[in-house]
Design a protein around this motif. Structure first.
Motif, short mmCIF file in Angstrom:
data_model
loop_
_atom_site.label_atom_id
_atom_site.label_comp_id
_atom_site.label_asym_id
_atom_site.label_seq_id
_atom_site.Cartn_x
_atom_site.Cartn_y
_atom_site.Cartn_z
N TYR A 1 0.81 -1.21 0.00
CA TYR A 1 0.00 0.00 0.00
C TYR A 1 0.85 1.26 0.00
O TYR A 1 0.49 2.26 -0.63
CB TYR A 1 -0.97 -0.01 1.17
N VAL A 2 1.99 1.23 0.68
CA VAL A 2 2.89 2.40 0.67
C VAL A 2 3.45 2.62 -0.74
O VAL A 2 3.42 3.73 -1.27
CB VAL A 2 4.03 2.22 1.69
N ARG A 3 3.94 1.55 -1.36
CA ARG A 3 4.51 1.69 -2.71
C ARG A 3 3.45 2.07 -3.74
O ARG A 3 3.71 2.86 -4.64
CB ARG A 3 5.18 0.38 -3.13
N ARG A 4 2.25 1.51 -3.61
CA ARG A 4 1.18 1.84 -4.55
C ARG A 4 0.81 3.32 -4.46
O ARG A 4 0.63 3.99 -5.48
CB ARG A 4 -0.03 0.98 -4.27
N ALA A 5 0.74 3.84 -3.26
CA ALA A 5 0.42 5.26 -3.08
C ALA A 5 1.54 6.14 -3.63
O ALA A 5 1.28 7.18 -4.25
CB ALA A 5 0.18 5.57 -1.62
N GLN A 6 2.80 5.73 -3.44
CA GLN A 6 3.92 6.50 -3.98
C GLN A 6 3.89 6.51 -5.50
O GLN A 6 4.11 7.54 -6.14
CB GLN A 6 5.24 5.94 -3.48
N GLN A 7 3.62 5.36 -6.10
CA GLN A 7 3.56 5.29 -7.55
C GLN A 7 2.41 6.12 -8.10
O GLN A 7 2.54 6.79 -9.13
CB GLN A 7 3.45 3.84 -8.00
N GLN A 8 1.28 6.10 -7.43
CA GLN A 8 0.15 6.89 -7.88
C GLN A 8 0.43 8.39 -7.78
O GLN A 8 0.06 9.16 -8.67
CB GLN A 8 -1.10 6.55 -7.08
N SER A 9 1.13 8.81 -6.72
CA SER A 9 1.44 10.23 -6.59
C SER A 9 2.47 10.65 -7.64
O SER A 9 2.40 11.76 -8.18
CB SER A 9 1.95 10.55 -5.19
N GLN A 10 3.41 9.76 -7.98
CA GLN A 10 4.38 10.08 -9.03
C GLN A 10 3.69 10.18 -10.38
O GLN A 10 3.98 11.08 -11.17
CB GLN A 10 5.46 9.01 -9.08
N GLN A 11 2.76 9.28 -10.66
CA GLN A 11 2.03 9.35 -11.92
C GLN A 11 1.19 10.61 -11.99
O GLN A 11 1.11 11.25 -13.04
CB GLN A 11 1.14 8.12 -12.07
N GLN A 12 0.58 10.99 -10.88
CA GLN A 12 -0.23 12.20 -10.85
C GLN A 12 0.63 13.44 -11.08
O GLN A 12 0.23 14.34 -11.83
CB GLN A 12 -0.98 12.31 -9.52
N SER A 13 1.82 13.48 -10.47
CA SER A 13 2.68 14.65 -10.66
C SER A 13 3.19 14.71 -12.10
O SER A 13 3.30 15.79 -12.67
CB SER A 13 3.84 14.63 -9.67
N ARG A 14 3.49 13.57 -12.71
CA ARG A 14 3.91 13.56 -14.13
C ARG A 14 2.78 14.02 -15.02
O ARG A 14 2.98 14.79 -15.96
CB ARG A 14 4.36 12.17 -14.53
N HIS A 15 1.57 13.56 -14.70
CA HIS A 15 0.41 13.97 -15.49
C HIS A 15 0.16 15.48 -15.35
O HIS A 15 -0.11 16.15 -16.35
CB HIS A 15 -0.82 13.19 -15.02
N ASP A 16 0.30 16.00 -14.13
CA ASP A 16 0.12 17.44 -13.93
C ASP A 16 1.20 18.23 -14.66
O ASP A 16 0.91 19.30 -15.23
CB ASP A 16 0.15 17.77 -12.45
N ALA A 17 2.43 17.73 -14.68
CA ALA A 17 3.51 18.42 -15.37
C ALA A 17 3.28 18.43 -16.87
O ALA A 17 3.55 19.42 -17.56
CB ALA A 17 4.84 17.76 -15.04
N GLN A 18 2.76 17.32 -17.41
CA GLN A 18 2.48 17.26 -18.85
C GLN A 18 1.35 18.22 -19.22
O GLN A 18 1.41 18.90 -20.24
CB GLN A 18 2.10 15.85 -19.24
N ARG A 19 0.33 18.32 -18.37
CA ARG A 19 -0.77 19.23 -18.65
C ARG A 19 -0.31 20.69 -18.55
O ARG A 19 -0.74 21.53 -19.34
CB ARG A 19 -1.91 18.99 -17.67
N ALA A 20 0.59 20.97 -17.60
CA ALA A 20 1.09 22.34 -17.46
C ALA A 20 1.98 22.69 -18.66
O ALA A 20 1.96 23.83 -19.14
CB ALA A 20 1.88 22.48 -16.17
N GLY A 21 2.75 21.71 -19.14
CA GLY A 21 3.61 21.96 -20.31
C GLY A 21 2.80 22.16 -21.57
O GLY A 21 3.15 22.98 -22.44
N ALA A 22 1.72 21.44 -21.72
CA ALA A 22 0.88 21.57 -22.90
C ALA A 22 0.09 22.88 -22.87
O ALA A 22 -0.19 23.47 -23.93
CB ALA A 22 -0.09 20.39 -23.00
N ALA A 23 -0.24 23.33 -21.69
CA ALA A 23 -1.01 24.58 -21.58
C ALA A 23 -0.13 25.81 -21.74
O ALA A 23 -0.62 26.85 -22.14
CB ALA A 23 -1.73 24.63 -20.23
N GLY A 24 1.15 25.66 -21.38
CA GLY A 24 2.01 26.83 -21.41
C GLY A 24 2.82 26.92 -22.62
O GLY A 24 2.96 27.63 -23.51
#
Length: 79
Positions: A56-79
């Motif tokens: 559960y610890v590793r799964r939550a870490q992986q999900q937060s990393q995926q979310q931050s990558r997704h947010d970075a991609q959306r910010a890059g596409a918008a800017g």
């Protein structure tokens, strides 16, 4: 950086699995001190619950990393 994930269901599940692990280790110690081989079952339960906590610890870490990558991609596409 904290060992446990951010607040949410994964954190609660990890904490519960960790609590079960600690309690089962204590039960195994008590069982072995009393001379009972039932402690073997408690040791197996401790192993399973510790694996669940790590999962559960590793799964939550992986999900937060995926979310931050997704947010970075959306910010890059918008800017």
């Amino acid at each position: 950086m904290s060992f446990l994930p951010a607040s949410g269901p994964a954190r609660r599940l990890a904490l519960m699995a960790l609590a079960v692990c600690v309690l089962s280790v204590a039960a195994a110690v008590v069982a072995f001190v009393e001379g009972s081989f039932v402690g073997i079952v408690w040791v197996l339960m401790a192993g399973i619950s510790s694996n669940m906590a790590w999962f559960y610890v590793r799964r939550a870490q992986q999900q937060s990393q995926q979310q931050s990558r997704h947010d970075a991609q959306r910010a890059g596409a918008a800017g």
